[in-house]
Enzyme design. Structure first.
Site, PDB file in Angstrom:
ATOM      1  N   HIS A 168       1.532  -1.219  -0.513  1.00 18.58           N
ATOM      2  CA  HIS A 168       0.063   0.200   0.021  1.00 18.58           C
ATOM      3  C   HIS A 168       1.099   0.666  -0.202  1.00 18.58           C
ATOM      4  O   HIS A 168       1.949   1.474   0.393  1.00 18.58           O
ATOM      5  CB  HIS A 168      -1.180  -0.181   1.146  1.00 18.58           C
ATOM      6  CG  HIS A 168      -0.132   0.183   2.525  1.00 18.58           C
ATOM      7  ND1 HIS A 168       0.431   1.986   2.752  1.00 18.58           N
ATOM      8  CD2 HIS A 168      -0.189  -1.498   3.658  1.00 18.58           C
ATOM      9  CE1 HIS A 168       1.084   1.055   4.232  1.00 18.58           C
ATOM     10  NE2 HIS A 168       0.661  -0.330   4.586  1.00 18.58           N
ATOM     11  N   GLU A 190      -1.777  -6.509   7.712  1.00 15.28           N
ATOM     12  CA  GLU A 190      -0.718  -6.257   8.464  1.00 15.28           C
ATOM     13  C   GLU A 190      -0.740  -7.033   9.982  1.00 15.28           C
ATOM     14  O   GLU A 190      -1.773  -7.718  10.305  1.00 15.28           O
ATOM     15  CB  GLU A 190      -0.735  -4.863   8.937  1.00 15.28           C
ATOM     16  CG  GLU A 190       0.150  -4.143  10.135  1.00 15.28           C
ATOM     17  CD  GLU A 190       1.432  -4.214   8.887  1.00 15.28           C
ATOM     18  OE1 GLU A 190       1.969  -5.347   8.804  1.00 15.28           O
ATOM     19  OE2 GLU A 190       2.197  -3.126   8.788  1.00 15.28           O
TER      20      GLU A 190
END
Length: 227
Positions: free
Chosen positions: A15, A95
């Protein structure tokens, strides 16, 4: 039969820069999963999208993403021609969990302990270890391989996720050692790596990860991941 439908490429995208990358004090009041991209992060992803579209060159694709806000935003800003309904959200690609709302002083102390204990093994209080993320990435790979058996499998798989998750994906895929995993760095925000299908039906990286610790010498197996 399954190998016949393997995609030509598996592309892992990190990202773009998030609010947390720009200011880690935000973790005190905003959940990690709710952080947005910064304007710089949006620009990073748009630039990555240009390179990615040139690489794919109109071929079919299937896109997975971590369900965090910043990864979903990144997936759509790549400009791959997909809709929200096309995007496959996968919690196993999230994550590493560090905590809930985070106390910067506590996290700073834990990072110091992690450096001594080992990034792969150390488990954050109220969070995960690298090995926990490895385990859930492993179960995602099992699901991904089942997709490969589908006759309509796309030529390209794009996975929009997080830096540590990208490293652990490759560690699991290529059977890297813990020592080698801990010696390499995350890709920069908005960067991607490519696992390309070879004539022997195996995948290789287009380039190795940057290695911050040159004292760890990759084994022949690890070097074969990109050579």
């Amino acid at each position: 039969m399954g190998a016949r439908y393997r995609p030509k490429r598996i592309i892992l995208v990190r990202h773009g820069e998030s609010q947390g990358n720009a200011d880690d004090t935000i973790y005190e009041t905003v959940p990690d999963h709710a952080l947005h991209l910064t304007e710089r992060g949006r620009e990073q992803v748009r630039a990555a999208g240009v390179r990615l579209r040139e690489l794919i060159d109109g071929e079919s694709l299937r896109v997975w993403a971590s369900p965090y806000v910043r990864t979903r935003q990144s997936a759509m800003l790549l400009g791959l021609g997909i809709t929200d309904d096309d995007l496959r959200l996968e919690p196993r690609l999230r994550e590493q969990d560090w905590a809930n709302f985070q106390d910067p002083a506590q996290i700073k102390m834990e990072k110091r302990i992690r450096n001594e204990y080992g990034h792969f093994w150390y488990r954050f209080t109220n969070g995960e270890s690298g090995s926990d993320v490895y385990d859930r990435v492993s179960t995602f790979l099992e699901s991904l391989h089942r997709n490969f058996a589908e006759p309509e499998m796309s030529e390209n798989v794009v996975i929009v996720t997080h830096g540590l998750t990208m490293r652990l994906f490759c560690m699991r895929w290529f059977h890297w050692s813990v020592e080698y995993f801990e010696s390499i760095s995350n890709p920069d925000n908005g960067e991607f790596i490519v696992l390309g299908l070879q004539e022997d039906d195996r995948y290789k990286l287009n380039a190795p990860f940057e290695q911050w610790n040159p004292d760890v010498v990759p084994t022949p197996r690890e070097r074969s991941s990109w050579h």
